[in-house]
Scaffold this active site. Structure first.
Site, mmCIF file in Angstrom:
data_model
loop_
_atom_site.group_PDB
_atom_site.id
_atom_site.type_symbol
_atom_site.label_atom_id
_atom_site.label_comp_id
_atom_site.label_asym_id
_atom_site.label_seq_id
_atom_site.Cartn_x
_atom_site.Cartn_y
_atom_site.Cartn_z
ATOM 1 N N CYS A 122 19.496 48.738 58.332
ATOM 2 C CA CYS A 122 20.076 49.796 58.209
ATOM 3 C C CYS A 122 18.625 50.924 58.766
ATOM 4 O O CYS A 122 17.094 50.777 58.973
ATOM 5 C CB CYS A 122 20.313 49.859 57.068
ATOM 6 N N GLY A 169 52.070 42.469 46.523
ATOM 7 C CA GLY A 169 51.357 41.409 47.771
ATOM 8 C C GLY A 169 50.192 40.582 47.373
ATOM 9 O O GLY A 169 49.984 40.192 48.428
ATOM 10 N N THR A 170 50.060 40.473 46.005
ATOM 11 C CA THR A 170 48.623 39.515 45.077
ATOM 12 C C THR A 170 49.475 38.713 44.723
ATOM 13 O O THR A 170 50.062 38.588 44.001
ATOM 14 C CB THR A 170 48.299 40.626 44.591
ATOM 15 N N SER A 171 48.416 37.281 44.499
ATOM 16 C CA SER A 171 48.761 36.359 43.429
ATOM 17 C C SER A 171 48.317 36.673 42.560
ATOM 18 O O SER A 171 48.395 36.131 41.496
ATOM 19 C CB SER A 171 48.166 35.171 44.209
ATOM 20 N N HIS A 181 37.086 45.171 48.157
ATOM 21 C CA HIS A 181 37.237 44.470 48.919
ATOM 22 C C HIS A 181 36.369 44.367 49.481
ATOM 23 O O HIS A 181 35.645 43.507 51.259
ATOM 24 C CB HIS A 181 37.151 42.545 49.300
ATOM 25 N N ASP A 207 41.389 44.614 56.401
ATOM 26 C CA ASP A 207 42.206 44.490 57.408
ATOM 27 C C ASP A 207 41.965 46.008 57.937
ATOM 28 O O ASP A 207 42.782 46.366 59.032
ATOM 29 C CB ASP A 207 43.208 43.782 57.369
ATOM 30 N N CYS A 214 20.339 50.357 50.107
ATOM 31 C CA CYS A 214 20.786 51.228 49.601
ATOM 32 C C CYS A 214 22.199 51.756 49.387
ATOM 33 O O CYS A 214 22.561 52.518 49.710
ATOM 34 C CB CYS A 214 20.119 52.919 50.975
ATOM 35 N N GLN A 255 43.626 45.023 48.104
ATOM 36 C CA GLN A 255 41.890 43.925 47.985
ATOM 37 C C GLN A 255 41.465 43.219 49.619
ATOM 38 O O GLN A 255 40.985 42.378 50.140
ATOM 39 C CB GLN A 255 42.503 42.671 47.277
ATOM 40 N N ASN A 256 42.580 44.036 50.662
ATOM 41 C CA ASN A 256 42.078 43.650 51.702
ATOM 42 C C ASN A 256 41.857 44.190 52.260
ATOM 43 O O ASN A 256 41.648 45.777 52.734
ATOM 44 C CB ASN A 256 44.081 43.873 52.713
HETATM 45 N N1 APR Z 1 55.144 40.456 50.802
HETATM 46 C C1 APR Z 1 54.916 40.519 49.740
HETATM 47 N N2 APR Z 1 54.016 39.370 49.410
HETATM 48 C C2 APR Z 1 53.894 38.219 49.596
HETATM 49 C C3 APR Z 1 54.713 38.224 50.629
HETATM 50 C C4 APR Z 1 55.268 39.614 51.458
HETATM 51 N N3 APR Z 1 56.060 39.390 53.028
HETATM 52 N N4 APR Z 1 54.312 37.233 51.379
HETATM 53 C C5 APR Z 1 53.423 36.646 50.800
HETATM 54 N N5 APR Z 1 53.152 36.999 49.699
HETATM 55 C C6 APR Z 1 51.915 37.230 48.474
HETATM 56 C C7 APR Z 1 52.425 35.874 48.434
HETATM 57 O O1 APR Z 1 53.563 34.920 46.949
HETATM 58 C C8 APR Z 1 51.032 35.707 46.836
HETATM 59 O O2 APR Z 1 51.155 36.162 45.969
HETATM 60 O O3 APR Z 1 50.863 37.345 48.406
HETATM 61 C C9 APR Z 1 50.852 37.290 47.736
HETATM 62 C C10 APR Z 1 49.142 36.430 48.246
HETATM 63 O O4 APR Z 1 48.479 36.067 47.829
HETATM 64 P P1 APR Z 1 46.834 35.569 48.175
HETATM 65 O O5 APR Z 1 46.931 34.950 48.858
HETATM 66 O O6 APR Z 1 46.214 34.875 47.057
HETATM 67 O O7 APR Z 1 45.733 37.310 48.662
HETATM 68 P P2 APR Z 1 45.053 37.711 47.109
HETATM 69 O O8 APR Z 1 45.982 38.369 45.819
HETATM 70 O O9 APR Z 1 45.082 39.373 47.940
HETATM 71 O O10 APR Z 1 44.159 37.507 47.509
HETATM 72 C C11 APR Z 1 42.733 37.955 46.120
HETATM 73 O O11 APR Z 1 41.559 36.678 47.175
HETATM 74 O O12 APR Z 1 40.367 35.384 49.044
HETATM 75 C C12 APR Z 1 40.361 36.422 48.575
HETATM 76 O O13 APR Z 1 39.108 38.286 49.386
HETATM 77 C C13 APR Z 1 39.889 37.387 49.329
HETATM 78 O O14 APR Z 1 41.402 39.874 48.520
HETATM 79 C C14 APR Z 1 41.125 38.386 48.994
HETATM 80 C C15 APR Z 1 41.546 37.315 47.154
#
Ligand code: APR
Length: 276
Positions: free
Chosen positions: A166, A206-208, A137, A122, A148, A119-120
C-alpha cells in the site's frame, strides 16, 4: 423470450404500485442479474461452483499465510484455461451491462429506487450508470489494503514486487473482492445494514439468498416492516419471505417493471412528492 401472461402483468402492476408508494427502495442484487451479460452464476445449472466446487473458507487464511505466493498463483490461474479464476476473468472482461442493469440505472435516475446493494464484483452497475451503490463483496477492478483499507483501481497498478504494498501505509494489498473466510469490510457492512433498516421496500434481483451476511439483509428489512419483491426465474431460499414474486430473467422483467413505473408513476420522473 418471456411470455407476458395476465398473471405476470398483474404482478408487475402490483410491484409498480408498491414501489410508487414506497419512500426508500433498496435493491439486493446477485449473480443472476449478470447471467444475461454472459457471466455464469455460482450455483444451480451452469454455476461456477457447481462445475468446480465452492472455495473453502480457508481462502483468506491462505492469502494471509503467504500473500506473495497467493498473487503468483492468481496471475498463473488468470491465464490457465479450465480454472474457475480464468473462466470468470474471461467472462467478466468481455461482459457489458444488460437491459436489467440499464433499467436499474434509469430507475435510480428517475427516483424509483434509492440504493443498490450488490453481491456482484463485476463492476457492471457502475458501467450502467448506477450512483448510490454498495458492493458488499467488493469490486474486481479495485485493490484494497488489508491494513488501512485504502482502495485503488487495479488498472495502471504496477505489480513490481510481490506482495504488492500500500502506497499509503505500506500494508499488504489484496484484490478488493471479498474472499471466502474474509470478513466484509466494516464500512461497507454497516452501510448495507443501515439500508436494510431504513428501506420500506427491498427488491431481490437474481440472488439465491444463500450467502451471509448479504442474505440476512432482506430478513432485517422484513422484520422492520419492509415489503420484499423477488425477481428470479426460479424459487430461492428467500421466496417464502416475499410479498410479490416476478418469475423470469431480470434482463426482461426489469425493463417491463420500469415501463410500468413510468406509465403509472408521476408525470415528471423523479417527482417523489407527486409519487407519495
Ligand atoms: N435473471 C435473474 N436471476 C437469475 C437469472 C436471470 N437471468 N439466471 C439465474 N438467476 C438466479 C438463479 O435462479 C439463482 O437464484 O440467480 C441466482 C444466482 O444464485 P448464485 O449463483 O448463488 O449467486 P448469488 O446469490 O449472487 O451468490 C452469492 O456467493 O459465491 C458467492 O461471492 C459469491 O456473491 C456471490 C455469493
Amino acid at each position: 423470450m418471456l411470455k407476458l401472461t395476465a398473471e405476470l402483468s398483474d404482478a408487475l402492476a402490483q410491484a409498480a404500485n408498491l414501489i410508487l408508494r414506497s419512500k426508500h427502495v433498496v435493491v439486493l442484487a446477485g449473480a443472476g442479474l449478470s447471467v444475461e451479460s454472459g457471466i455464469p452464476p455460482f450455483r444451480g445449472p451452469g454455476g461456477l461452483w457447481t462445475k468446480y466446487g465452492e472455495p473453502t473458507n480457508l481462502s483468506y487464511r491462505e492469502f494471509l499465510n503467504d500473500p506473495a505466493e497467493w498473487w503468483e498463483a492468481r496471475f498463473r490461474d488468470e491465464q490457465r484455461p479450465g480454472d474457475p479464476t480464468f473462466e470468470l476473468k474471461v467472462a467478466v472482461d468481455r461482459a457489458q451491462p444488460n437491459s436489467g442493469h440499464d433499467a436499474m440505472a434509469v430507475m435510480e435516475q428517475q427516483g424509483f429506487l434509492q440504493c443498490v446493494v450488490t453481491q456482484n464484483v463485476d463492476n457492471l452497475h457502475r458501467v450502467a450508470g448506477n450512483q448510490n451503490m454498495l458492493e458488499i463483496h467488493g469490486n474486481r477492478t479495485y485493490l484494497r489494503c488489508i491494513d488501512c483499507g485504502a482502495r485503488q483501481p487495479r488498472e495502471g497498478y504496477h505489480f513490481d514486487s510481490l506482495p504488492p504494498q500500500c502506497a499509503k501505509c505500506g500494508g499488504v494489498i489484496k484484490m478488493d473482492t471479498v474472499m471466502f473466510g474474509e470478513p466484509i469490510p466494516e464500512d461497507v457492512l454497516l452501510a448495507c445494514r443501515q439500508q436494510a433498516e431504513i428501506c420500506d421496500l427491498m427488491l431481490l434481483v437474481g440472488t439465491s439468498g444463500t450467502v451471509n451476511p448479504a442474505a440476512r439483509l432482506p430478513m432485517v428489512a422484513k422484520e422492520l416492516g419492509a415489503s420484499l419483491i423477488e425477481i428470479n426465474p426460479d424459487e430461492t431460499t428467500l421466496t417464502s419471505w416475499c410479498d410479490i414474486i416476478l418469475n423470469g430473467p431480470s434482463g426482461e422483467i426489469l425493463p417491463l417493471l420500469l415501463k410500468r413505473l413510468q406509465k403509472d408513476g408521476p408525470a415528471e420522473p423523479g417527482n417523489r412528492a407527486e409519487m407519495l
